[in-house]
Write a protein that holds these residues in place. Structure first.
Motif, PDB file in Angstrom:
ATOM      1  N   ALA A 121       0.961  -1.481   0.073  1.00  0.00           N
ATOM      2  CA  ALA A 121      -0.231  -0.059   0.030  1.00  0.00           C
ATOM      3  C   ALA A 121       0.942   1.236   0.113  1.00  0.00           C
ATOM      4  O   ALA A 121       2.074   1.211   0.246  1.00  0.00           O
ATOM      5  N   PHE A 122       0.452   2.490  -0.327  1.00  0.00           N
ATOM      6  CA  PHE A 122       1.165   3.699  -0.468  1.00  0.00           C
ATOM      7  C   PHE A 122      -0.033   4.702  -0.003  1.00  0.00           C
ATOM      8  O   PHE A 122      -0.801   4.862   0.134  1.00  0.00           O
ATOM      9  N   ARG A 123       0.994   5.734   0.606  1.00  0.00           N
ATOM     10  CA  ARG A 123       0.223   6.604   1.314  1.00  0.00           C
ATOM     11  C   ARG A 123       0.877   8.061   0.934  1.00  0.00           C
ATOM     12  O   ARG A 123       2.000   8.258   1.000  1.00  0.00           O
ATOM     13  N   LYS A 124      -0.094   9.194   0.643  1.00  0.00           N
ATOM     14  CA  LYS A 124       0.354  10.434   0.316  1.00  0.00           C
ATOM     15  C   LYS A 124       0.376  11.132   1.637  1.00  0.00           C
ATOM     16  O   LYS A 124      -0.476  10.793   2.499  1.00  0.00           O
ATOM     17  N   PRO A 125       1.455  11.870   1.796  1.00  0.00           N
ATOM     18  CA  PRO A 125       1.610  12.424   3.280  1.00  0.00           C
ATOM     19  C   PRO A 125       0.673  13.310   3.468  1.00  0.00           C
ATOM     20  O   PRO A 125       0.102  14.260   2.476  1.00  0.00           O
ATOM     21  N   SER A 126       0.416  13.536   4.686  1.00  0.00           N
ATOM     22  CA  SER A 126      -0.408  14.502   5.470  1.00  0.00           C
ATOM     23  C   SER A 126       0.261  15.687   6.207  1.00  0.00           C
ATOM     24  O   SER A 126       1.164  15.048   6.984  1.00  0.00           O
ATOM     25  N   PRO A 127      -0.106  16.921   6.286  1.00  0.00           N
ATOM     26  CA  PRO A 127       0.478  17.854   7.124  1.00  0.00           C
ATOM     27  C   PRO A 127       0.273  17.560   8.421  1.00  0.00           C
ATOM     28  O   PRO A 127      -0.955  17.458   9.020  1.00  0.00           O
ATOM     29  N   LYS A 128       1.217  17.699   9.445  1.00  0.00           N
ATOM     30  CA  LYS A 128       0.848  17.802  10.774  1.00  0.00           C
ATOM     31  C   LYS A 128       0.626  19.407  11.038  1.00  0.00           C
ATOM     32  O   LYS A 128       1.601  20.258  11.108  1.00  0.00           O
ATOM     33  N   VAL A 129      -0.679  19.717  11.118  1.00  0.00           N
ATOM     34  CA  VAL A 129      -0.880  21.230  11.163  1.00  0.00           C
ATOM     35  C   VAL A 129      -0.782  22.220  12.376  1.00  0.00           C
ATOM     36  O   VAL A 129      -0.863  21.387  13.442  1.00  0.00           O
ATOM     37  N   ASP A 130       0.136  23.111  12.210  1.00  0.00           N
ATOM     38  CA  ASP A 130       0.435  23.948  13.295  1.00  0.00           C
ATOM     39  C   ASP A 130      -0.755  24.878  13.458  1.00  0.00           C
ATOM     40  O   ASP A 130      -0.841  25.827  12.632  1.00  0.00           O
ATOM     41  N   TRP A 131      -1.497  24.825  14.334  1.00  0.00           N
ATOM     42  CA  TRP A 131      -2.688  25.745  14.482  1.00  0.00           C
ATOM     43  C   TRP A 131      -2.275  27.141  14.682  1.00  0.00           C
ATOM     44  O   TRP A 131      -3.191  27.935  14.644  1.00  0.00           O
ATOM     45  N   THR A 132      -1.016  27.514  15.054  1.00  0.00           N
ATOM     46  CA  THR A 132      -0.652  28.754  15.132  1.00  0.00           C
ATOM     47  C   THR A 132      -0.282  29.542  13.785  1.00  0.00           C
ATOM     48  O   THR A 132      -0.134  30.788  13.923  1.00  0.00           O
ATOM     49  N   LYS A 133      -0.317  28.608  12.849  1.00  0.00           N
ATOM     50  CA  LYS A 133      -0.076  28.980  11.675  1.00  0.00           C
ATOM     51  C   LYS A 133      -1.071  29.073  10.451  1.00  0.00           C
ATOM     52  O   LYS A 133      -0.583  28.997   9.309  1.00  0.00           O
ATOM     53  N   VAL A 134      -2.166  28.894  10.780  1.00  0.00           N
ATOM     54  CA  VAL A 134      -3.393  28.776   9.956  1.00  0.00           C
ATOM     55  C   VAL A 134      -3.985  30.040   9.682  1.00  0.00           C
ATOM     56  O   VAL A 134      -4.039  30.792  10.693  1.00  0.00           O
ATOM     57  N   THR A 135      -4.376  30.221   8.538  1.00  0.00           N
ATOM     58  CA  THR A 135      -4.983  31.661   8.181  1.00  0.00           C
ATOM     59  C   THR A 135      -6.333  31.186   7.253  1.00  0.00           C
ATOM     60  O   THR A 135      -6.568  30.142   6.910  1.00  0.00           O
ATOM     61  N   VAL A 136      -7.184  32.332   7.379  1.00  0.00           N
ATOM     62  CA  VAL A 136      -8.588  32.044   6.585  1.00  0.00           C
ATOM     63  C   VAL A 136      -8.248  32.837   5.329  1.00  0.00           C
ATOM     64  O   VAL A 136      -7.965  34.071   5.238  1.00  0.00           O
ATOM     65  N   GLU A 137      -8.565  32.233   4.155  1.00  0.00           N
ATOM     66  CA  GLU A 137      -8.497  32.790   2.749  1.00  0.00           C
ATOM     67  C   GLU A 137      -9.684  32.367   2.048  1.00  0.00           C
ATOM     68  O   GLU A 137      -9.851  31.445   1.562  1.00  0.00           O
ATOM     69  N   ASN A 138     -10.633  33.533   1.919  1.00  0.00           N
ATOM     70  CA  ASN A 138     -12.080  33.143   1.564  1.00  0.00           C
ATOM     71  C   ASN A 138     -12.864  31.973   2.007  1.00  0.00           C
ATOM     72  O   ASN A 138     -13.040  32.026   3.222  1.00  0.00           O
ATOM     73  N   ASP A 139     -12.695  30.972   1.255  1.00  0.00           N
ATOM     74  CA  ASP A 139     -13.454  29.774   1.598  1.00  0.00           C
ATOM     75  C   ASP A 139     -12.727  28.694   2.160  1.00  0.00           C
ATOM     76  O   ASP A 139     -13.104  27.434   2.350  1.00  0.00           O
ATOM     77  N   GLN A 140     -11.349  29.067   2.527  1.00  0.00           N
ATOM     78  CA  GLN A 140     -10.592  27.944   2.774  1.00  0.00           C
ATOM     79  C   GLN A 140      -9.748  28.317   4.089  1.00  0.00           C
ATOM     80  O   GLN A 140      -9.628  29.418   4.207  1.00  0.00           O
ATOM     81  N   LEU A 141      -9.274  27.310   4.775  1.00  0.00           N
ATOM     82  CA  LEU A 141      -8.200  27.516   5.894  1.00  0.00           C
ATOM     83  C   LEU A 141      -7.143  27.190   5.091  1.00  0.00           C
ATOM     84  O   LEU A 141      -6.813  26.059   4.399  1.00  0.00           O
ATOM     85  N   THR A 142      -5.879  27.907   5.364  1.00  0.00           N
ATOM     86  CA  THR A 142      -4.580  27.697   4.628  1.00  0.00           C
ATOM     87  C   THR A 142      -3.324  27.385   5.623  1.00  0.00           C
ATOM     88  O   THR A 142      -3.320  28.071   6.641  1.00  0.00           O
ATOM     89  N   PHE A 143      -2.757  26.327   5.234  1.00  0.00           N
ATOM     90  CA  PHE A 143      -1.467  26.178   6.066  1.00  0.00           C
ATOM     91  C   PHE A 143      -0.399  25.441   5.062  1.00  0.00           C
ATOM     92  O   PHE A 143      -0.700  24.802   4.375  1.00  0.00           O
ATOM     93  N   ASN A 144       0.694  26.207   5.190  1.00  0.00           N
ATOM     94  CA  ASN A 144       1.971  25.987   4.160  1.00  0.00           C
ATOM     95  C   ASN A 144       1.316  25.864   2.623  1.00  0.00           C
ATOM     96  O   ASN A 144       1.749  24.971   1.781  1.00  0.00           O
ATOM     97  N   ASN A 145       0.468  27.134   2.382  1.00  0.00           N
ATOM     98  CA  ASN A 145       0.135  27.163   0.986  1.00  0.00           C
ATOM     99  C   ASN A 145      -0.799  25.990   0.608  1.00  0.00           C
ATOM    100  O   ASN A 145      -1.165  26.047  -0.630  1.00  0.00           O
ATOM    101  N   ARG A 146      -1.355  25.396   1.658  1.00  0.00           N
ATOM    102  CA  ARG A 146      -2.444  24.369   1.020  1.00  0.00           C
ATOM    103  C   ARG A 146      -3.796  24.332   1.876  1.00  0.00           C
ATOM    104  O   ARG A 146      -3.789  24.875   3.032  1.00  0.00           O
ATOM    105  N   PRO A 147      -4.993  24.114   1.477  1.00  0.00           N
ATOM    106  CA  PRO A 147      -5.988  24.089   2.029  1.00  0.00           C
ATOM    107  C   PRO A 147      -6.034  22.897   3.037  1.00  0.00           C
ATOM    108  O   PRO A 147      -5.336  21.717   2.983  1.00  0.00           O
ATOM    109  N   VAL A 148      -6.597  23.159   4.400  1.00  0.00           N
ATOM    110  CA  VAL A 148      -6.508  22.187   5.596  1.00  0.00           C
ATOM    111  C   VAL A 148      -7.814  22.234   6.236  1.00  0.00           C
ATOM    112  O   VAL A 148      -8.699  23.124   6.100  1.00  0.00           O
TER     113      VAL A 148
END
Length: 758
Positions: A121-148
């Motif tokens: 089996a194979f796995r695509k990595p998932s971010p360990k989200v740092d809640w201190t670095k999450v931002t709101v951008e319109n309809d998404q939450l963003t962390f490290n330039n990706r929606p989370v």
């Protein structure tokens, strides 16, 4: 003597068994930790396994507390109707149930990690989200330039053991009693708490309205406090309500502005509802219903004059003989027998307007001191998806008002009392509030994040099951995120760090059988979020899908009809399983949003509309729009008076009557416009009613990504084709392996694949 000996032997055997189960779990944790080290050397993402270990450690601690506190748990189980008879037995068995569940969870984790290490089996990595670095951008939450996507739990202790893998939400609690003096003095300790509070992590401000300062009773009158059994325990129409909020907000919001802990918004109210009706056939008031103050009645008179212009007009419609608007009288709570009459319509509409006006005021006060603030309300979506409308909540207006879509969406699965519900004949859980509610709110505000600030999928007071299938947790959380949810706070975490029942949950009917006694359910939530974040771009694409079919929602018919939302759901339900995104239009949506965002408007069993609603539909037709309407719709205005019909002009009016006819015609129009999916999912099951909800989008590689969730109560045999061709390859995106394109999906099962031609 024999009885004493038997008791000693039984007690000893239970102790040995408990020790054996805990020892077994600890051994498995060690095995998993060694496998994690192996996997890391192969650059395999192990966030899931680390999360599972933490879940195991926490629940082993919980199990030890439960083993030593059988009496407390017996008391808790006795509070639950369906557990009452076997409360002692369930309390005695709880600790070992939890330990066995932990062992099962660890077994599954070990086997899956082995398959990853051995390249099965194979796995695509998932971010360990740092809640201190999450931002709101319109309809998404963003962390490290990706929606989370984020989730946490109500009441969860803020310690690293619990925040590292199970949510790290921050925030602050506000309540009117913080205004300790009439001159606006704020509770000294709360000001000190705010002054010393760091920027923190992503969170929200909880604005409570359950109590008022002692001084306010004397200042604003003995009736200032009212409706104490609801979450707004004072008169919002009393001028004192605004005075208190102005003082409170003005003192604290400047200290919160721009802080990370307020970036998830200011929640203006917890579960607002202002039911104002009675039923003369019953001995007591309906749930949460009550009267209003003279301030409200005077405001109603002004509203009536603005609406009707002259007292003669009001008298004609109401069939009354008032001499002036000042002399208008109405008995509140209003009796349900008046539903469908002009007086009922006017009161219900006014009740919504006054509540919306109150929250508009609160928003203006917050944004006065924090111009970038986003506000929201914890609105119960069932106040919209179900039939009642005399609760004061205009979901469309309040969603439009908010900077964040706020709600506490739920889904029932196992009732612990009461008669069976209609949905139980066909479905594994009740998805109506979740799907229909989110489709409506995202139709109103497509460019906002959706925060479920009290998520009720796992349990409610009436829906709970200690032995809940963990796949149910995955199904509901997966479905909710496909339908628009961005962040959530789960109900709930009613234990202290040592496993003891928290003070808030003492004597709580909702505790026994909930997720803090369910290791695998709790872990499934966490691992589902990990998977969602691995494929966050695809999930956001599904949230953002264009909704070509729009059901017309008339607040007017919803107010006047007894079962309007049941009728509307019939049509919505029939279209839900066709793979075509659904949405809603209203007078306001048609008037303010680009009408090219949809292709067909469906009007079903909607006899009452205002002239404004009718004109909005006509304007859509005048622009070339297509409207399918049945013969029971658009017949009368809000007061039951006949109105003129729609005219075709540049557009098309199609008159059909049955749900099946409307569905067939709507889909055929989309087919003619080449707007149906090239991927087609065909389902057969023993239940005879479709139960698989599916969505399709293209990924960055321009391949189709298909999500299916079986909400039906029976296994579903699926056949998937691409442009009519069944010779395709389906790759399970979570496990990274090829799977059948004709799977059999069990109830609650999630199927998430990338499709390519063979």
């Amino acid at each position: 003597m024999k009885y004493i000996l038997f008791t000693l032997i039984l007690t000893f055997s239970l102790f040995v068994n408990a020790q054996s189960l805990e020892h077994e779990a600890n051994q498995k944790i060690e095995i998993l930790e060694k496998l994690i080290k192996k996997a890391q050397k192969k650059d395999i993402d192990v966030l899931k396994e680390k999360t599972t270990i933490r879940t195991a450690e926490v629940f082993l601690k919980f199990a030890n507390w439960d083993e030593n506190n059988v009496e407390a748990n017996t008391k808790a189980f006795k509070l639950v109707q369906s557990y009452k008879k076997e409360a002692l037995k369930m309390a005695e068995e709880l600790a070992d149930f939890e330990r066995k569940d932990v062992n099962l969870m660890l077994d599954e984790s070990i086997e899956h990690l082995k398959s990853l290490i051995s390249n099965k089996a194979f796995r695509k990595p998932s971010p360990k989200v740092d809640w201190t670095k999450v931002t709101v951008e319109n309809d998404q939450l963003t962390f490290n330039n990706r929606p989370v996507f984020l989730t946490d739990y109500t009441w969860k202790p803020k310690i690293k053991e619990l925040t590292e893998f199970h949510g790290n939400q921050d925030g602050f609690f506000l309540t009117p009693t913080y205004v300790t003096k009439e001159d606006g003095t704020i509770n000294k300790q709360k000001i000190e708490d705010l002054n010393s509070k760091p920027d923190g992590s992503f969170g929200f401000i909880f604005m409570n309205h359950k109590s008022v300062p002692k001084w306010s009773e004397e200042k604003f009158g003995p009736n200032f406090s009212m409706r104490e059994d609801t979450y707004t325990a004072y008169d919002i129409d009393n001028p004192g309500a605004r005075i208190i909020q102005e003082k409170l907000i003005g003192a604290v919001v400047p200290k919160m502005a721009g802080k990370k802990y307020s970036q998830l918004g200011y929640m203006l109210c917890n579960e607002p509802h202002f039911f104002t009706y009675t039923d003369s056939k019953k001995k007591k008031l309906p749930w949460a219903s009550g009267g209003v103050s003279q301030f409200t009645i005077e405001k109603f008179k002004v509203w009536l004059e603005d609406k009707h212009k002259s007292i003669e007009s009001l008298n004609s419609i109401w069939e009354t003989n008032f001499t002036s608007f000042d002399n208008v009288q109405i008995e509140i709570p209003i009796d349900i027998s008046l539903k469908g009459t002009p007086i009922w319509f006017d009161w219900t509409s006014f009740n919504m307007d006054r509540v919306t006006e109150w929250y508009t005021f609160l928003k203006s006060e917050v944004t006065k001191y924090d111009p970038k603030a986003k506000v929201h309300l914890k609105i119960m979506p069932n106040l919209w998806t179900e039939n009642k409308r005399v609760h004061g909540i205009d979901l469309e207006a309040l969603t439009d008002l908010s900077g964040i879509i706020g709600n506490d969406s739920g889904a029932d699965h196992t009732y612990i009392w009461g008669k069976p519900h209609e949905w139980q004949k066909h479905y594994a859980f009740d998805w109506r509030e979740l799907c229909m509610g989110y489709d409506f709110m995202k139709s109103v505000s497509p460019d906002k994040i959706n925060f479920n600030s009290e998520l009720h999928y796992l349990s409610t007071v009436r829906s709970r099951n200690l032995y809940l299938d963990p796949n149910y947790a995955r199904a509901t959380f997966w479905l909710a995120h496909l339908y628009g949810m961005t962040a959530s706070q789960i109900w709930y975490w009613p234990r202290n760090a040592d496993g003891s029942i928290s003070k808030k949950a003492q004597n709580d009917k909702g505790y026994a059988g909930s997720n803090n006694q369910q290791p695998r359910v709790t872990n499934e939530v966490a691992t589902t979020l990990i998977d969602l974040n691995s494929f966050s771009e695809e999930i956001m694409s599904m949230q953002r899908q264009r909704k070509p079919l729009r059901l017309f929602y008339s607040k007017t018919s919803a107010i006047n009809k007894k079962e309007h939302m049941d009728n509307l759901f019939e049509l919505y339900e029939s279209l839900t399983f066709e793979g075509t995104p659904l949405g809603f239009v209203t007078e306001n949506i048609i008037s303010t949003k680009d009408n090219n965002n949809w292709d067909v408007v469906l009007v079903y069993d909607t006899p009452f509309v205002t002239i404004g609603e009718l004109n909005a539909l006509q304007s859509y037709i005048d622009k070339g729009g297509i409207v399918i309407v049945d013969n029971k719709s658009l017949l009368n205005n809000e007061y039951g008076q006949s109105i003129s019909s729609l005219k075709e002009s540049k557009g098309t009016i199609i008159k059909l009557n049955s749900v099946s006819e409307i569905k067939e015609k709507a889909l055929s129009i989309l087919k003619d416009k080449n707007l149906l999916s090239e991927v087609v999912v065909t389902e057969t099951n023993l239940n005879g009613t479709k139960g698989c909800i599916w969505k399709v989008v293209k990924n960055e590689a321009q391949n189709y990504v298909l999500s299916i969730v079986n909400v039906g109560k029976s296994d579903a045999t699926i056949k998937i084709t691409l442009n009519g061709n069944s010779n395709i390859i389906c790759k399970d995106l979570i496990d990274g392996i090829s799977v059948s394109s004709s799977p059999i999906l069990k109830p609650h099962e999630v199927y998430f694949v990338e499709i390519t031609k063979n």
